[in-house]
Design a protein around this motif. Sequence first.
Motif, PDB file in Angstrom:
ATOM      1  N   PRO A 214       0.826  -1.216   0.000  1.00  0.00           N
ATOM      2  CA  PRO A 214       0.000   0.000   0.000  1.00  0.00           C
ATOM      3  C   PRO A 214       0.863   1.271   0.000  1.00  0.00           C
ATOM      4  O   PRO A 214       1.964   1.298   0.560  1.00  0.00           O
ATOM      5  CB  PRO A 214      -0.807  -0.120   1.300  1.00  0.00           C
ATOM      6  CG  PRO A 214      -0.771  -1.564   1.647  1.00  0.00           C
ATOM      7  CD  PRO A 214       0.525  -2.094   1.142  1.00  0.00           C
ATOM      8  N   LEU A 215       0.331   2.335  -0.613  1.00  0.00           N
ATOM      9  CA  LEU A 215       1.066   3.598  -0.717  1.00  0.00           C
ATOM     10  C   LEU A 215       1.354   4.192   0.661  1.00  0.00           C
ATOM     11  O   LEU A 215       2.412   4.782   0.889  1.00  0.00           O
ATOM     12  CB  LEU A 215       0.259   4.594  -1.566  1.00  0.00           C
ATOM     13  CG  LEU A 215       0.937   5.940  -1.840  1.00  0.00           C
ATOM     14  CD1 LEU A 215       2.227   5.743  -2.617  1.00  0.00           C
ATOM     15  CD2 LEU A 215      -0.017   6.859  -2.602  1.00  0.00           C
ATOM     16  N   GLY A 216       0.410   4.033   1.587  1.00  0.00           N
ATOM     17  CA  GLY A 216       0.609   4.578   2.928  1.00  0.00           C
ATOM     18  C   GLY A 216       1.807   3.970   3.623  1.00  0.00           C
ATOM     19  O   GLY A 216       2.495   4.619   4.407  1.00  0.00           O
ATOM     20  N   ALA A 217       2.056   2.694   3.345  1.00  0.00           N
ATOM     21  CA  ALA A 217       3.208   2.037   3.960  1.00  0.00           C
ATOM     22  C   ALA A 217       4.524   2.596   3.439  1.00  0.00           C
ATOM     23  O   ALA A 217       5.571   2.399   4.046  1.00  0.00           O
ATOM     24  CB  ALA A 217       3.132   0.530   3.700  1.00  0.00           C
ATOM     25  N   VAL A 218       4.461   3.283   2.296  1.00  0.00           N
ATOM     26  CA  VAL A 218       5.668   3.887   1.719  1.00  0.00           C
ATOM     27  C   VAL A 218       5.822   5.336   2.165  1.00  0.00           C
ATOM     28  O   VAL A 218       6.894   5.781   2.575  1.00  0.00           O
ATOM     29  CB  VAL A 218       5.622   3.806   0.175  1.00  0.00           C
ATOM     30  CG1 VAL A 218       6.861   4.464  -0.415  1.00  0.00           C
ATOM     31  CG2 VAL A 218       5.492   2.372  -0.279  1.00  0.00           C
ATOM     32  N   VAL A 219       4.726   6.084   2.087  1.00  0.00           N
ATOM     33  CA  VAL A 219       4.790   7.524   2.340  1.00  0.00           C
ATOM     34  C   VAL A 219       5.124   7.818   3.799  1.00  0.00           C
ATOM     35  O   VAL A 219       5.965   8.676   4.103  1.00  0.00           O
ATOM     36  CB  VAL A 219       3.455   8.194   1.948  1.00  0.00           C
ATOM     37  CG1 VAL A 219       3.465   9.673   2.345  1.00  0.00           C
ATOM     38  CG2 VAL A 219       3.215   8.036   0.462  1.00  0.00           C
ATOM     39  N   TYR A 220       4.457   7.105   4.722  1.00  0.00           N
ATOM     40  CA  TYR A 220       4.673   7.399   6.143  1.00  0.00           C
ATOM     41  C   TYR A 220       6.132   7.187   6.557  1.00  0.00           C
ATOM     42  O   TYR A 220       6.749   8.087   7.148  1.00  0.00           O
ATOM     43  CB  TYR A 220       3.736   6.538   6.992  1.00  0.00           C
ATOM     44  CG  TYR A 220       3.901   6.762   8.474  1.00  0.00           C
ATOM     45  CD1 TYR A 220       3.437   7.933   9.076  1.00  0.00           C
ATOM     46  CD2 TYR A 220       4.552   5.809   9.265  1.00  0.00           C
ATOM     47  CE1 TYR A 220       3.607   8.135  10.428  1.00  0.00           C
ATOM     48  CE2 TYR A 220       4.730   6.010  10.616  1.00  0.00           C
ATOM     49  CZ  TYR A 220       4.245   7.176  11.198  1.00  0.00           C
ATOM     50  OH  TYR A 220       4.421   7.376  12.541  1.00  0.00           O
ATOM     51  N   PRO A 221       6.754   6.025   6.273  1.00  0.00           N
ATOM     52  CA  PRO A 221       8.169   5.869   6.628  1.00  0.00           C
ATOM     53  C   PRO A 221       9.067   6.891   5.924  1.00  0.00           C
ATOM     54  O   PRO A 221      10.074   7.344   6.484  1.00  0.00           O
ATOM     55  CB  PRO A 221       8.508   4.448   6.177  1.00  0.00           C
ATOM     56  CG  PRO A 221       7.203   3.744   6.150  1.00  0.00           C
ATOM     57  CD  PRO A 221       6.206   4.773   5.728  1.00  0.00           C
ATOM     58  N   ALA A 222       8.667   7.253   4.678  1.00  0.00           N
ATOM     59  CA  ALA A 222       9.482   8.230   3.946  1.00  0.00           C
ATOM     60  C   ALA A 222       9.480   9.578   4.655  1.00  0.00           C
ATOM     61  O   ALA A 222      10.517  10.243   4.791  1.00  0.00           O
ATOM     62  CB  ALA A 222       8.965   8.376   2.518  1.00  0.00           C
ATOM     63  N   PHE A 223       8.300  10.008   5.130  1.00  0.00           N
ATOM     64  CA  PHE A 223       8.221  11.279   5.854  1.00  0.00           C
ATOM     65  C   PHE A 223       8.982  11.224   7.178  1.00  0.00           C
ATOM     66  O   PHE A 223       9.632  12.193   7.578  1.00  0.00           O
ATOM     67  CB  PHE A 223       6.754  11.649   6.106  1.00  0.00           C
ATOM     68  CG  PHE A 223       6.132  12.397   4.962  1.00  0.00           C
ATOM     69  CD1 PHE A 223       6.529  13.694   4.657  1.00  0.00           C
ATOM     70  CD2 PHE A 223       5.153  11.800   4.177  1.00  0.00           C
ATOM     71  CE1 PHE A 223       5.960  14.379   3.601  1.00  0.00           C
ATOM     72  CE2 PHE A 223       4.587  12.482   3.120  1.00  0.00           C
ATOM     73  CZ  PHE A 223       4.984  13.776   2.823  1.00  0.00           C
ATOM     74  N   VAL A 224       8.882  10.082   7.863  1.00  0.00           N
ATOM     75  CA  VAL A 224       9.612   9.935   9.125  1.00  0.00           C
ATOM     76  C   VAL A 224      11.118  10.030   8.883  1.00  0.00           C
ATOM     77  O   VAL A 224      11.849  10.737   9.588  1.00  0.00           O
ATOM     78  CB  VAL A 224       9.251   8.595   9.802  1.00  0.00           C
ATOM     79  CG1 VAL A 224      10.160   8.358  11.013  1.00  0.00           C
ATOM     80  CG2 VAL A 224       7.794   8.593  10.243  1.00  0.00           C
TER      81      VAL A 224
END
Length: 328
Positions: free
Chosen positions: A35-45
């Motif tokens: 899922p895209l959320g699994a990518v975006v959230y760690p990327a922002f962190v």
Amino acid sequence: MGFFFSYLKSRKRSIGIFFLFCIIFLIVFFLYHLPLGAVVYPAFVCAGLGGIFFACSYYKTYKKHVRLKELSKLPASVMEGFPRAVSIEEEDYQELIQRLREEQTRLKNDMTLRYTDWMDYYSAWAHQIKTPIASMRLTLQNEDSPLGRKVLEDLARIEQYVEMVMAFLRLDSDSTDYLIREYEIDDIVRQAVRKFSGQFINKKLRLVYEPLHRKITTDEKWLLFVIEQILSNAIKYTPEGGMVSIGMEEPCTLSIRDTGIGIAPEDLPRIFEKGYTGYNGRMDKKASGIGLYLCRRICRNLGHEISAASVLDQGTCIKLTFRSSPVE
């Protein structure tokens, strides 16, 4: 802003690796259809943590840069308080700098000791050689003959060369004994004229000099040396029967003119250079090219100005400009 871009340039490898890892993670997540959320959230962190790390690193580097800039303005011998090394490379550089400083200090001490030895030797030599000169002068005092006058003139020239050597050595000394106060310029000029009175008589030179009635702020001994050098050159390069005049020009310029052989136009701009003798010096094999160089150095140290004007085969005028006040 310039430092910021320089910092980015120095960290371009780390920044490139960070973005490379981000791309690798994106590709892996894309290939596994996560899922895209699994990518975006760690990327922002990761980006947030990376930004905090970047800001802290930039701040520390900037502080270190400012400190090193302050140290760069200090003499190497007093550079202390280098920023704490945070890497093996910085430790190596600081160790290298420390060794270079120690070597520089050692060389400076050796040079100072050697210079002091030379000064002591030449000072002793100058004082010792004046004794036989004074003895010879006393012996020839009553010898009123062409040979006696010639020997006295040569003795005066030897004394002048000794004084030139001592002036050359003392100019770069930390203990140069300047005594700056007000003097009547007539007192200094008369001393110089009196010293060369015999040479004026021997060459049948006419001296034009009237009291100047000026006070100047200077050092008597060093200014006397300058005037003596100028008069010596005027006498040397003025033919028998010529004239030397000493006068004061406004606002406060001492001029010493002669009717000698003059200076070639191509030589005039360089006569104050060290060792430069020009055409006249090549004709006179004894010229050293040091006298006027010393005069310029001394005038600069005293805050005076020295200049020259000349017409070939007509004469030369040397001017000394300084601040003064009228004699009350």
